[in-house]
Design a protein around this motif. Structure first.
Motif, PDB file in Angstrom:
ATOM      1  N   SER A 309       0.859  -1.176   0.000  1.00 31.06           N
ATOM      2  CA  SER A 309       0.000   0.000   0.000  1.00 31.06           C
ATOM      3  C   SER A 309       0.901   1.234   0.000  1.00 31.06           C
ATOM      4  CB  SER A 309      -0.938  -0.019   1.204  1.00 31.06           C
ATOM      5  OG  SER A 309      -1.882   1.039   1.117  1.00 31.06           O
ATOM      6  N   ARG A 387      -0.044  -2.893   4.070  1.00 30.25           N
ATOM      7  CA  ARG A 387      -1.479  -2.630   4.049  1.00 30.25           C
ATOM      8  C   ARG A 387      -2.034  -2.521   5.473  1.00 30.25           C
ATOM      9  NH1 ARG A 387      -4.956  -7.973   3.219  1.00 30.25           N
ATOM     10  NH2 ARG A 387      -3.685  -9.457   4.375  1.00 30.25           N
ATOM     11  N   HIS A 388      -3.223  -1.983   5.580  1.00 25.76           N
ATOM     12  CA  HIS A 388      -3.925  -1.860   6.857  1.00 25.76           C
ATOM     13  C   HIS A 388      -4.435  -3.235   7.270  1.00 25.76           C
ATOM     14  CE1 HIS A 388      -6.382  -0.208  10.026  1.00 25.76           C
ATOM     15  NE2 HIS A 388      -7.515  -0.555   9.444  1.00 25.76           N
ATOM     16  N   TRP A 396      -3.205   1.071  10.959  1.00 31.36           N
ATOM     17  CA  TRP A 396      -2.911   2.463  10.625  1.00 31.36           C
ATOM     18  C   TRP A 396      -3.854   3.441  11.308  1.00 31.36           C
ATOM     19  CZ3 TRP A 396       1.439   4.198   8.733  1.00 31.36           C
ATOM     20  CH2 TRP A 396       2.266   3.332   8.008  1.00 31.36           C
ATOM     21  N   THR A 431      -3.469   7.413   4.928  1.00 33.42           N
ATOM     22  CA  THR A 431      -2.868   6.122   5.265  1.00 33.42           C
ATOM     23  C   THR A 431      -3.515   4.999   4.461  1.00 33.42           C
ATOM     24  OG1 THR A 431      -4.445   5.487   6.998  1.00 33.42           O
ATOM     25  CG2 THR A 431      -2.655   7.003   7.634  1.00 33.42           C
ATOM     26  N   PRO A 432      -2.933   3.785   4.511  1.00 38.39           N
ATOM     27  CA  PRO A 432      -3.605   2.645   3.881  1.00 38.39           C
ATOM     28  C   PRO A 432      -5.029   2.437   4.386  1.00 38.39           C
ATOM     29  CG  PRO A 432      -1.330   2.096   4.301  1.00 38.39           C
ATOM     30  CD  PRO A 432      -1.575   3.434   4.964  1.00 38.39           C
ATOM     31  N   GLU A 436      -8.367   2.206   2.039  1.00 40.24           N
ATOM     32  CA  GLU A 436      -9.356   1.137   2.119  1.00 40.24           C
ATOM     33  C   GLU A 436     -10.764   1.704   2.244  1.00 40.24           C
ATOM     34  OE1 GLU A 436      -9.615  -3.042   4.438  1.00 40.24           O
ATOM     35  OE2 GLU A 436      -9.576  -1.292   5.772  1.00 40.24           O
ATOM     36  N   GLY A 444      -6.263  -1.473   1.764  1.00 40.21           N
ATOM     37  CA  GLY A 444      -5.613  -0.395   1.042  1.00 40.21           C
ATOM     38  C   GLY A 444      -4.542  -0.883   0.086  1.00 40.21           C
ATOM     39  N   SER A 445      -4.590  -2.174  -0.266  1.00 40.88           N
ATOM     40  CA  SER A 445      -3.638  -2.703  -1.251  1.00 40.88           C
ATOM     41  C   SER A 445      -3.880  -2.004  -2.588  1.00 40.88           C
ATOM     42  CB  SER A 445      -3.818  -4.220  -1.409  1.00 40.88           C
ATOM     43  OG  SER A 445      -3.464  -4.898  -0.223  1.00 40.88           O
TER      44      SER A 445
END
Length: 500
Positions: A309, A387-388, A396, A431-432, A436, A444-445
């Motif tokens: 992410s 990622r988150h 995150w 943030t990731p 998302e 959040g990828s």
């Protein structure tokens, strides 16, 4: 004429909508956000404006093809500007390299910055990458993913297989061709274009810098969001209906085939064809009922490594930075430590974490549309991030984490010669977890699944799902992420659906 429901209004989904509407279908686009664009986003405040996703267009011919197929030249809809230099690099040892926008000038620039012979090494690698591109473009990138049949197309000759070298990683290819470690670092960076680790990503990703240099790096004046808006307008001109602020909660399956979608609030929209631009993992986990036909795809997604992410700073700055390129990349001393942290491997096995000393990507377009006056700048700053994943990785949303890490990134920039801390009017952190929420991409990828592993490309969900009448476009489906590939995914789906 088929009734087509398009889930999402990312660029891949919009391109599919425009193509299908131009073919005579009745198309409705359904987007949860208040605007179109998906990850091709825009943030504006106090006269400052920022692209919040992709910051350049490569292979613009694919968008020329899209616009030609839907009614008119691309250049009539957006103002494309070729970037020169394409990118400026700063290495950990202090070396600076400005890569020209003209591919013919790149070897000399490499020799001047990195020493005699560097240009020849890179040119030899790019010749191999060009051969890879010729082998894979039609049978893989421009064709539907079809499991063993796709492999058979790629393996039509032993020399083609040897050219692509599916057993070799991008890192391995760089080691074979490039003696200067700075050149190898430059090549490693291109694994991140698919959210991947160069030590595990396939060698064929060397086609990414080949395409970037051979066909140029381009900016859309006014921000890349204008490209998404122009594609959406083309779809509307052909009769498509675009509904923003509309969340799809379920893809309906009746009699074994896609039958439409159910929206938040209970409205049902009947359709003969559903095209999903949603993250494939979210589609198969949340929007589709579990079924035997989708079992293999779900299994493949579970076996794939999610893409990395990004952690983003939107910096509204006072003053101008002399000589700043449109794109600047600040490399760390230990690139491998970055990939270990992001993917939770090596020294961080099983424990992904924010990168202590990350590569920093700065996009600083010299475009009046992005700033309130000529004594200001608007910088989009990105670092690779895990990622988150509150359950098994980085949360995150943990109190204070985003703000602490933002200050850390600003400190890294200062140590590498871009100290803007006393020029910041304001800063927005994304943030990731924010990605998302904004795009429904799992964790959040950015690209759905990564290209880590020789089989990763074949584990990516195909454009024709196992559910008849349901098709996938966008970065999490075949052939992958990035503006060129999502355009190809739309072209493939339009071909699969066919004319009205």
């Amino acid at each position: 004429m088929a009734r087509v429901a398009v889930v999402g209004a990312g660029l891949g989904a919009l391109a599919a909508a425009a193509r299908l509407a131009a073919l005579g279908h009745a198309v409705t686009v359904l987007e949860q956000a208040p605007q179109v664009g998906g990850k091709l986003g825009w943030y504006a405040r106090n006269g400052h404006g920022f692209d919040t996703g992709p910051s350049l267009v490569t292979l613009p011919q694919l968008y020329r093809d899209l616009f030609a197929a839907t009614g008119g030249p691309l250049e009539d809809a957006v103002d494309l500007v070729r970037l020169d230099p394409a990118v400026a690099y700063r290495f950990a040892d202090g070396t600076r390299l400005s890569v020209p926008g003209d591919a013919a000038a790149v070897p000399a620039a490499l020799d001047a910055a990195l020493g005699a012979g560097s240009g020849a090494q890179w040119s030899a690698l790019m010749a191999r990458a060009a051969a890879m591109w010729r082998v894979t473009e039609q049978p893989f990138l421009r064709s539907p993913l079809a499991g063993a049949a796709t492999l058979a197309r790629l393996a039509r000759s032993g020399s083609d297989v040897a050219t692509v070298a599916p057993w070799r990683t991008l890192r391995g290819l760089g080691t074979a061709y490039l003696r200067d470690p700075r050149l190898r670092t430059l090549l490693d960076r291109y694994a991140t274009y698919s959210g991947s680790d160069p030590r595990r990503a396939p060698a064929v990703l060397a086609t990414v810098p080949h395409v970037e240099q051979a066909f140029g790096s381009w900016y859309v004046r006014g921000g890349l969001r204008r490209l998404a808006q122009a594609v959406a307008q083309r779809a509307v001109e052909h009769g498509a209906v675009v509904r923003t602020g509309t969340t799809v909660e379920q893809v309906l399956v009746e009699g074994g085939r896609a039958a439409g979608v159910r929206l938040a609030g209970g409205e049902v929209l009947r359709a003969d064809v559903v095209v999903s631009g949603a993250d494939a993992a979210a589609l198969y986990a949340d929007l589709l009922p579990a079924s035997r036909p989708t079992r293999r795809v779900r299994r493949d997604l579970a076996r794939s490594t999610p893409s990395l992410s990004g952690f983003v700073l939107l910096l509204a700055l006072r003053g101008r930075t002399p000589g700043i390129a449109h794109h600047t990349v600040l490399f760390p001393d230990d690139y491998d430590a970055e990939f270990d942290a992001v993917f939770g491997v090596g020294r961080h096995r099983g424990a992904p974490q924010p990168v202590a000393d990350p590569t920093v990507y700065v996009s600083a377009p010299d475009d009046p549309a992005t700033r309130p006056d000529d004594d200001s700048e608007s910088w989009f700053v990105l670092v690779n991030a895990p990622r988150h994943d509150p359950a098994g990785g980085v949360d995150w949303d943990a109190p204070g984490l985003a703000d602490r890490y933002a200050q850390q990134v600003l400190g890294v920039m200062a140590r590498r010669g871009l100290d803007v801390r006393d020029r910041v009017r304001w800063c927005v952190v994304r943030t990731p977890a924010d990605l998302e929420r904004d795009t429904r991409s799992v964790g959040g990828s950015i690209y759905g699944t990564s290209s880590n592993g020789a089989r990763a490309a074949f584990l990516r969900p195909g454009n024709a799902s196992p559910v008849p009448g349901l098709f996938l476009v966008g970065g999490s489906a075949h052939p992958g992420g990035g503006l060129p590939l999502v355009a190809l995914s739309a072209e493939i789906v339009a071909g699969l659906v066919g004319p009205a």
